[in-house]
Design an enzyme around this catalytic site. Structure first.
Site, PDB file in Angstrom:
ATOM      1  N   HIS A   8       0.821  -1.085  -0.007  1.00 50.14           N
ATOM      2  CA  HIS A   8       0.104  -0.004   0.071  1.00 50.14           C
ATOM      3  C   HIS A   8       0.874   1.167   0.048  1.00 50.14           C
ATOM      4  O   HIS A   8       0.566   2.198  -0.774  1.00 50.14           O
ATOM      5  CB  HIS A   8      -0.963   0.023   1.211  1.00 50.14           C
ATOM      6  N   GLU A   9       1.759   1.396   0.857  1.00 46.65           N
ATOM      7  CA  GLU A   9       2.796   2.573   0.995  1.00 46.65           C
ATOM      8  C   GLU A   9       3.503   2.489  -0.422  1.00 46.65           C
ATOM      9  O   GLU A   9       3.620   3.770  -0.802  1.00 46.65           O
ATOM     10  CB  GLU A   9       3.826   2.230   2.236  1.00 46.65           C
ATOM     11  N   HIS A  47       1.371   4.249  -2.952  1.00 45.89           N
ATOM     12  CA  HIS A  47       1.351   5.572  -2.843  1.00 45.89           C
ATOM     13  C   HIS A  47       2.441   6.210  -3.425  1.00 45.89           C
ATOM     14  O   HIS A  47       2.547   7.432  -4.298  1.00 45.89           O
ATOM     15  CB  HIS A  47       1.328   6.094  -1.296  1.00 45.89           C
ATOM     16  N   GLU A  63      -6.141   6.533  -1.142  1.00 42.61           N
ATOM     17  CA  GLU A  63      -6.261   5.247  -0.214  1.00 42.61           C
ATOM     18  C   GLU A  63      -6.546   4.165  -1.139  1.00 42.61           C
ATOM     19  O   GLU A  63      -6.136   3.018  -1.257  1.00 42.61           O
ATOM     20  CB  GLU A  63      -6.983   5.569   0.719  1.00 42.61           C
TER      21      GLU A  63
HETATM   22 ZN    ZN Z   1      -2.410   5.132   2.489  1.00 36.34          ZN
END
Ligand code: ZN
Length: 296
Positions: free
Chosen positions: A153-154, A157, A216
């Protein structure tokens, strides 16, 4: 005849009606924003979404590097033991997976992953590929697959350049409120304050917050594909978010920053991840041998 016409014009310009000329700065801003968007439009890899980014990769990486150094200097960075080794190994596998999935997606960031000793259940990625995981998240990630969910997830980003995109929008919102400030400059102070307050709230709740929620969801989706291509079991992702929800309930409303307010509700998030699971498992099958073994 001429006299009455003059009088008419005088009353009209002295009248209480709205002076449309006041909207000129806002109109210019609107045109500028549209021009700006189309001249700085980029495509997010994997999701194909169009985004506004006005920093070069080098500028972005320099900003991320600087912020990362500042954060690390003020935190306790773990350099020995299992945790940093594990985090670096997962980062390495995930980035390798990104490059396998799309060789152009990673612009050549100098990836770095560190473990910070802290009670916070948190993790972050800065522009330019600088990742950090807080030790407080380990009880929630629980296992290697869970940690890969958070790190995927990071890393997503950073790959999707969400930080740079956010900065571009904040800049536009700022210029927009300056234009609005000119438009309302001859209103009474109270009216001006009311209009500017409403515009500020509108920008926050109408533009910047939903936009973070989109980020997100996008990071969830891309992270799921990354972890699958790196041969971590993607089915851990919904489980991780369930644990995260339980954890944030326990800590009495003290929710971790990165996973806070801007987030889609955990239920929505889990539903979306489950909907993406067939594609993630397909990726897993393509890059790894067979399907992941059923875990408990
Ligand atoms: Zn996030």
């Amino acid at each position: 005849m001429r006299n009455s016409n003059q009088r008419y014009q005088q009353t009209r310009s002295r009248g209480q009606g709205f002076n449309w000329l006041r909207l000129v700065p806002i109109m210019f801003f609107g045109l500028y924003a549209v021009y700006y968007y189309f001249s700085h439009s980029e495509t997010v890899p994997f999701t194909g979404r169009n985004q506004l980014v006005d920093l070069s990769r080098e500028q972005e990486a320099a900003l991320g590097y600087q912020a990362y150094q500042e954060i690390l200097a003020n935190e306790r960075v773990l350099t020995t033991g299992e945790a940093p080794k594990q985090v670096q190994e997962i980062a390495r596998r995930l980035i390798e997976a990104v490059r396998k999935l799309d060789p152009k997606a990673d612009p050549g960031f100098e990836w770095e992953a560190n473990v910070i000793e802290s009670d916070q259940a948190n993790a972050f990625a800065l522009p330019g590929g600088k990742v950090a995981v807080y030790t407080g998240i380990f009880p929630v990630t629980a296992n290697e697959n869970g940690l890969a969910v958070v790190m995927g997830h990071e890393i997503a980003h950073a790959i999707a350049r969400h930080g740079a995109e956010r900065m571009a929008y904040q800049k536009l919102v700022q210029i927009g409120s300056m234009a609005a400030g000119v438009s309302v400059s001859d209103m009474s102070p109270a009216a001006r304050q009311a209009v500017m307050g409403a515009l500020g709230a509108g920008a926050k709740f109408g533009v910047l917050l939903p936009f973070s929620r989109d980020h997100e969801s996008e990071a969830d989706e891309m992270g799921l594909y990354f972890m699958a291509a790196a041969c971590y079991d993607p089915r851990e992702a919904p489980k991780l978010w369930e644990r995260m929800a339980a954890n944030s309930g326990q800590s009495g409303g003290q929710r971790p920053a990165e996973f806070a307010s801007t987030h889609p509700s955990n239920e929505t998030r889990i539903q979306r991840l489950n909907a993406l699971m067939p594609k993630a498992l397909e990726i897993y099958q393509k890059y790894c041998s067979g399907l992941p073994a059923e875990s408990g």
